[in-house]
Write a protein that holds these residues in place. Structure first.
Motif, PDB file in Angstrom:
ATOM      1  N   ASP A   1      14.940  13.634  15.782  1.00 24.31           N
ATOM      2  CA  ASP A   1      14.641  12.213  15.961  1.00 24.31           C
ATOM      3  C   ASP A   1      13.883  11.706  14.731  1.00 24.31           C
ATOM      4  O   ASP A   1      13.291  12.480  13.981  1.00 24.31           O
ATOM      5  CB  ASP A   1      13.796  11.988  17.214  1.00 24.31           C
ATOM      6  CG  ASP A   1      14.556  12.297  18.486  1.00 24.31           C
ATOM      7  OD1 ASP A   1      15.793  12.446  18.420  1.00 24.31           O
ATOM      8  OD2 ASP A   1      13.920  12.417  19.554  1.00 24.31           O
ATOM      9  N   ILE A   2      13.892  10.387  14.544  1.00 16.89           N
ATOM     10  CA  ILE A   2      13.242   9.786  13.387  1.00 16.89           C
ATOM     11  C   ILE A   2      12.154   8.813  13.847  1.00 16.89           C
ATOM     12  O   ILE A   2      12.384   7.973  14.710  1.00 16.89           O
ATOM     13  CB  ILE A   2      14.256   9.022  12.502  1.00 16.89           C
ATOM     14  CG1 ILE A   2      15.300   9.986  11.928  1.00 16.89           C
ATOM     15  CG2 ILE A   2      13.542   8.280  11.364  1.00 16.89           C
ATOM     16  CD1 ILE A   2      14.764  10.988  10.932  1.00 16.89           C
ATOM     17  N   ILE A   3      10.964   8.958  13.270  1.00 18.14           N
ATOM     18  CA  ILE A   3       9.872   8.011  13.492  1.00 18.14           C
ATOM     19  C   ILE A   3       9.834   7.062  12.306  1.00 18.14           C
ATOM     20  O   ILE A   3       9.783   7.499  11.153  1.00 18.14           O
ATOM     21  CB  ILE A   3       8.511   8.729  13.589  1.00 18.14           C
ATOM     22  CG1 ILE A   3       8.475   9.673  14.788  1.00 18.14           C
ATOM     23  CG2 ILE A   3       7.376   7.708  13.676  1.00 18.14           C
ATOM     24  CD1 ILE A   3       8.545   8.987  16.108  1.00 18.14           C
ATOM     25  N   VAL A   4       9.870   5.766  12.566  1.00 18.65           N
ATOM     26  CA  VAL A   4       9.735   4.777  11.499  1.00 18.65           C
ATOM     27  C   VAL A   4       8.290   4.290  11.504  1.00 18.65           C
ATOM     28  O   VAL A   4       7.794   3.773  12.517  1.00 18.65           O
ATOM     29  CB  VAL A   4      10.697   3.589  11.701  1.00 18.65           C
ATOM     30  CG1 VAL A   4      10.472   2.537  10.601  1.00 18.65           C
ATOM     31  CG2 VAL A   4      12.141   4.076  11.674  1.00 18.65           C
ATOM     32  N   GLY A   5       7.609   4.493  10.379  1.00 21.69           N
ATOM     33  CA  GLY A   5       6.209   4.109  10.290  1.00 21.69           C
ATOM     34  C   GLY A   5       5.961   3.033   9.252  1.00 21.69           C
ATOM     35  O   GLY A   5       6.726   2.887   8.303  1.00 21.69           O
ATOM     36  N   ARG A   6       4.891   2.274   9.450  1.00 21.01           N
ATOM     37  CA  ARG A   6       4.466   1.249   8.488  1.00 21.01           C
ATOM     38  C   ARG A   6       3.297   1.789   7.678  1.00 21.01           C
ATOM     39  O   ARG A   6       2.330   2.301   8.228  1.00 21.01           O
ATOM     40  CB  ARG A   6       4.040  -0.033   9.216  1.00 21.01           C
ATOM     41  CG  ARG A   6       3.559  -1.144   8.279  1.00 21.01           C
ATOM     42  CD  ARG A   6       3.203  -2.401   9.065  1.00 21.01           C
ATOM     43  NE  ARG A   6       2.060  -2.185   9.944  1.00 21.01           N
ATOM     44  CZ  ARG A   6       0.779  -2.330   9.559  1.00 21.01           C
ATOM     45  NH1 ARG A   6       0.495  -2.673   8.316  1.00 21.01           N
ATOM     46  NH2 ARG A   6      -0.198  -2.131  10.434  1.00 21.01           N
ATOM     47  N   TYR A   7       3.406   1.690   6.369  1.00 19.75           N
ATOM     48  CA  TYR A   7       2.368   2.225   5.492  1.00 19.75           C
ATOM     49  C   TYR A   7       1.052   1.492   5.688  1.00 19.75           C
ATOM     50  O   TYR A   7       1.006   0.259   5.722  1.00 19.75           O
ATOM     51  CB  TYR A   7       2.792   2.109   4.028  1.00 19.75           C
ATOM     52  CG  TYR A   7       1.829   2.783   3.076  1.00 19.75           C
ATOM     53  CD1 TYR A   7       1.942   4.135   2.789  1.00 19.75           C
ATOM     54  CD2 TYR A   7       0.796   2.068   2.490  1.00 19.75           C
ATOM     55  CE1 TYR A   7       1.049   4.756   1.927  1.00 19.75           C
ATOM     56  CE2 TYR A   7      -0.099   2.681   1.633  1.00 19.75           C
ATOM     57  CZ  TYR A   7       0.031   4.019   1.353  1.00 19.75           C
ATOM     58  OH  TYR A   7      -0.856   4.627   0.504  1.00 19.75           O
TER      59      TYR A   7
END
Length: 258
Positions: A151-157
């Motif tokens: 699975d992929i986690i999309v994160g905000r810097y």
């Protein structure tokens, strides 16, 4: 001549700044600065850091990338003069999200500040995320259910460590452990206490000085619709607590017998 000397000359010429003015800003003599530009001398770390701050560009880029081949005005300026390069957009002008797949994950710790490495990552676009710099990271292990391997986690810097909030989850890039996805338990002055959602794994501390990057969870891309097993149910928790207490009692009895 070195890439560094070429870069500082190119930046000075680009912004139409004299050698005298740069040297004055660095609090060194012009003669000393000239040696850096012609490659006959290399600056100490303190001076190198001053040059990087003067041009608002990272030390990584000054030493490893030919700045004449990139548009430095398009760099995203972050805390402590860190830069994420490049800012990619698609044909519609939407921010492209680089995805760190399992295949290239091992190289991220060395390549996170390397523009060539970042440019080669696969990209996706998620317009609903809004303003910010986003990146996708792979899930590994079973510590954060219902997310699974692949699975992929999309994160905000996050530009500042002070932006993290207790109870939220983050992708944390550290020198010692590499890439981890955890929930923040406590935020102390110089330490984060993080925990897994799977209670089998105990919380632990992450030193702020060990953190290279931190990305706040925004969304996930999962490949399975498998129902999350109720690992947090009171009955299962109570069962393991009882087993733990029984083991503790057995150890005490063994000590008393000895």
């Amino acid at each position: 001549m070195s890439l560094f000397s070429d870069n500082i000359r190119a930046l000075r010429v680009k912004y139409k700044i004299s050698q005298d003015k740069v040297a004055e800003s660095l609090m060194i003599t012009r003669g000393r600065y000239v040696k850096y530009e012609d490659g006959t001398s290399e600056p100490r770390y303190e001076i190198l850091k001053k040059i990087a701050h003067y041009y608002h560009i990272s030390i990584d880029l000054l030493l490893s990338v030919d700045v004449r081949e990139i548009d430095v005005n398009d760099l995203l300026k972050l805390e402590n003069n860190r830069l994420i390069l490049p800012i990619q957009v698609d044909q519609m002008g939407e921010n492209c999200i680089e995805v760190v797949t399992q295949k290239v994950k091992a190289g991220y710790l060395n390549g996170y500040a390397d523009p060539e490495y970042i440019e080669q990552l696969q990209q996706i676009s998620l317009p609903f995320l809004g303003v910010g710099k986003y990146r996708g990271f792979p899930v590994e292990g079973d510590s954060m259910p219902p997310l699974q391997d692949g699975d992929i986690i999309v994160g905000r810097y996050l530009e500042q460590l002070g932006e993290v909030l207790g109870g939220k989850t983050y992708i944390i890039i550290t020198r010692s452990e590499g890439m981890v996805y955890k929930r923040l338990n406590k935020n102390r002055n110089d330490t984060l206490v993080v925990a897994s959602d799977n209670f089998f794994y105990p919380p632990y501390e992450v030193k702020a000085s060990d953190i290279l990057e931190i990305w706040e969870y925004q969304c996930s891309i999962a490949r399975s619709d498998k129902r999350n097993e109720a690992l947090e149910s009171d009955s299962i928790k109570n069962m393991f607590v009882e087993i733990k207490n029984e083991i503790t009692d057995l150890k005490k009895n063994m000590v008393l017998k000895n």
